[in-house]
Scaffold this motif. Structure first.
Motif, PDB file in Angstrom:
ATOM      1  N   LEU A  56       0.820  -1.208   0.000  1.00 36.66           N
ATOM      2  CA  LEU A  56       0.000   0.000   0.000  1.00 36.66           C
ATOM      3  C   LEU A  56       0.853   1.256   0.000  1.00 36.66           C
ATOM      4  N   ASP A  57       0.595   2.144  -0.950  1.00 38.26           N
ATOM      5  CA  ASP A  57       1.290   3.430  -1.015  1.00 38.26           C
ATOM      6  C   ASP A  57       0.864   4.314   0.159  1.00 38.26           C
ATOM      7  N   TYR A  58       1.814   5.020   0.701  1.00 40.09           N
ATOM      8  CA  TYR A  58       1.580   5.879   1.865  1.00 40.09           C
ATOM      9  C   TYR A  58       0.677   7.069   1.542  1.00 40.09           C
ATOM     10  N   HIS A  59       0.859   7.684   0.375  1.00 35.58           N
ATOM     11  CA  HIS A  59       0.117   8.914   0.080  1.00 35.58           C
ATOM     12  C   HIS A  59      -1.239   8.693  -0.584  1.00 35.58           C
ATOM     13  N   LEU A  60      -1.264   8.068  -1.740  1.00 36.19           N
ATOM     14  CA  LEU A  60      -2.510   7.866  -2.499  1.00 36.19           C
ATOM     15  C   LEU A  60      -3.271   9.166  -2.731  1.00 36.19           C
ATOM     16  N   ASP A  61      -2.581  10.203  -3.157  1.00 36.73           N
ATOM     17  CA  ASP A  61      -3.237  11.494  -3.309  1.00 36.73           C
ATOM     18  C   ASP A  61      -3.220  12.038  -4.734  1.00 36.73           C
ATOM     19  N   GLY A  62      -2.872  11.203  -5.701  1.00 38.14           N
ATOM     20  CA  GLY A  62      -2.661  11.730  -7.037  1.00 38.14           C
ATOM     21  C   GLY A  62      -3.783  11.593  -8.031  1.00 38.14           C
ATOM     22  N   ILE A  63      -4.793  10.784  -7.770  1.00 35.99           N
ATOM     23  CA  ILE A  63      -5.795  10.535  -8.808  1.00 35.99           C
ATOM     24  C   ILE A  63      -7.146  11.165  -8.489  1.00 35.99           C
ATOM     25  N   VAL A  64      -7.696  10.829  -7.353  1.00 34.70           N
ATOM     26  CA  VAL A  64      -9.038  11.279  -6.997  1.00 34.70           C
ATOM     27  C   VAL A  64      -8.948  12.314  -5.884  1.00 34.70           C
ATOM     28  N   LYS A  65      -9.513  13.492  -6.159  1.00 39.20           N
ATOM     29  CA  LYS A  65      -9.536  14.527  -5.125  1.00 39.20           C
ATOM     30  C   LYS A  65     -10.398  14.031  -3.971  1.00 39.20           C
ATOM     31  N   ASN A  66      -9.957  14.271  -2.762  1.00 37.86           N
ATOM     32  CA  ASN A  66     -10.642  13.841  -1.541  1.00 37.86           C
ATOM     33  C   ASN A  66     -10.621  12.327  -1.308  1.00 37.86           C
ATOM     34  N   ALA A  67      -9.780  11.601  -2.038  1.00 37.05           N
ATOM     35  CA  ALA A  67      -9.633  10.166  -1.786  1.00 37.05           C
ATOM     36  C   ALA A  67      -8.907   9.975  -0.459  1.00 37.05           C
ATOM     37  N   ILE A  68      -9.147   8.842   0.178  1.00 43.13           N
ATOM     38  CA  ILE A  68      -8.446   8.591   1.439  1.00 43.13           C
ATOM     39  C   ILE A  68      -6.982   8.279   1.157  1.00 43.13           C
ATOM     40  N   ASN A  69      -6.128   8.640   2.094  1.00 46.98           N
ATOM     41  CA  ASN A  69      -4.697   8.404   1.907  1.00 46.98           C
ATOM     42  C   ASN A  69      -4.326   6.988   2.358  1.00 46.98           C
ATOM     43  N   GLY A  70      -3.059   6.664   2.253  1.00 42.84           N
ATOM     44  CA  GLY A  70      -2.604   5.325   2.596  1.00 42.84           C
ATOM     45  C   GLY A  70      -2.796   4.969   4.058  1.00 42.84           C
ATOM     46  N   MET A  71      -2.566   5.911   4.960  1.00 42.53           N
ATOM     47  CA  MET A  71      -2.739   5.640   6.384  1.00 42.53           C
ATOM     48  C   MET A  71      -4.206   5.384   6.721  1.00 42.53           C
TER      49      MET A  71
END
Length: 144
Positions: A56-71
């Motif tokens: 699991l990627d830590y950030h996950l902030d690049g595709i969907v605005k307001n998506a939940i992050n890795g944590m």
């Protein structure tokens, strides 16, 4: 890393190029059944497929605005099933980030680099060695 069944591996990263690269490396070097997801929400929706391991990627902030992050994804995975080993992956080489991931019950933390795949293979191998030892120990303890 041979087992009777293929290891079901979820790869979760919003970097499509890195995600595909990782998928190809795992398919070429080991016997895995792999599913890839670009968001934490997609991963969580598919937990009923019972993955053996999640990277699991830590950030996950690049595709969907307001998506939940890795944590947040890690926390939701652990709420659903505490037994799924989750390996956090990040480009951040900061001890504070790694410690935070471990406090949130990640199995391990791997820095994205040219050696990340080798490190991931080693961590996954260790997960299954540990699980095998744990089963054997429980078997012996049940007989005492």
């Amino acid at each position: 890393m041979k087992t009777e069944q293929k290891i079901k591996l979820f790869l979760v990263d919003d970097d499509a190029v890195f995600l595909k690269s990782l998928e190809v490396q795992f398919l070429n070097h080991a016997d895995f059944e792999i599913e890839t997801f670009s968001t934490g929400e997609l991963c969580i929706r598919n937990l009923d497929k019972k993955p053996d391991v999640i990277v699991l990627d830590y950030h996950l902030d690049g595709i969907v605005k307001n998506a939940i992050n890795g944590m947040q994804t890690l926390d939701k995975i652990k709420e659903t099933n505490t037994g799924i080993p989750v390996i956090m992956l990040s480009s951040q080489d900061k001890i504070e980030v790694a410690i935070s991931c471990m406090h949130h019950k990640a199995y391990d933390y791997v820095v994205k680099s040219e050696t990340a795949f080798v490190r991931l293979q080693k961590v996954i191998s260790n997960i299954f060695k540990f699980q095998k030892m744990e089963k054997e120990l429980n078997w012996y303890m049940d007989r005492m």
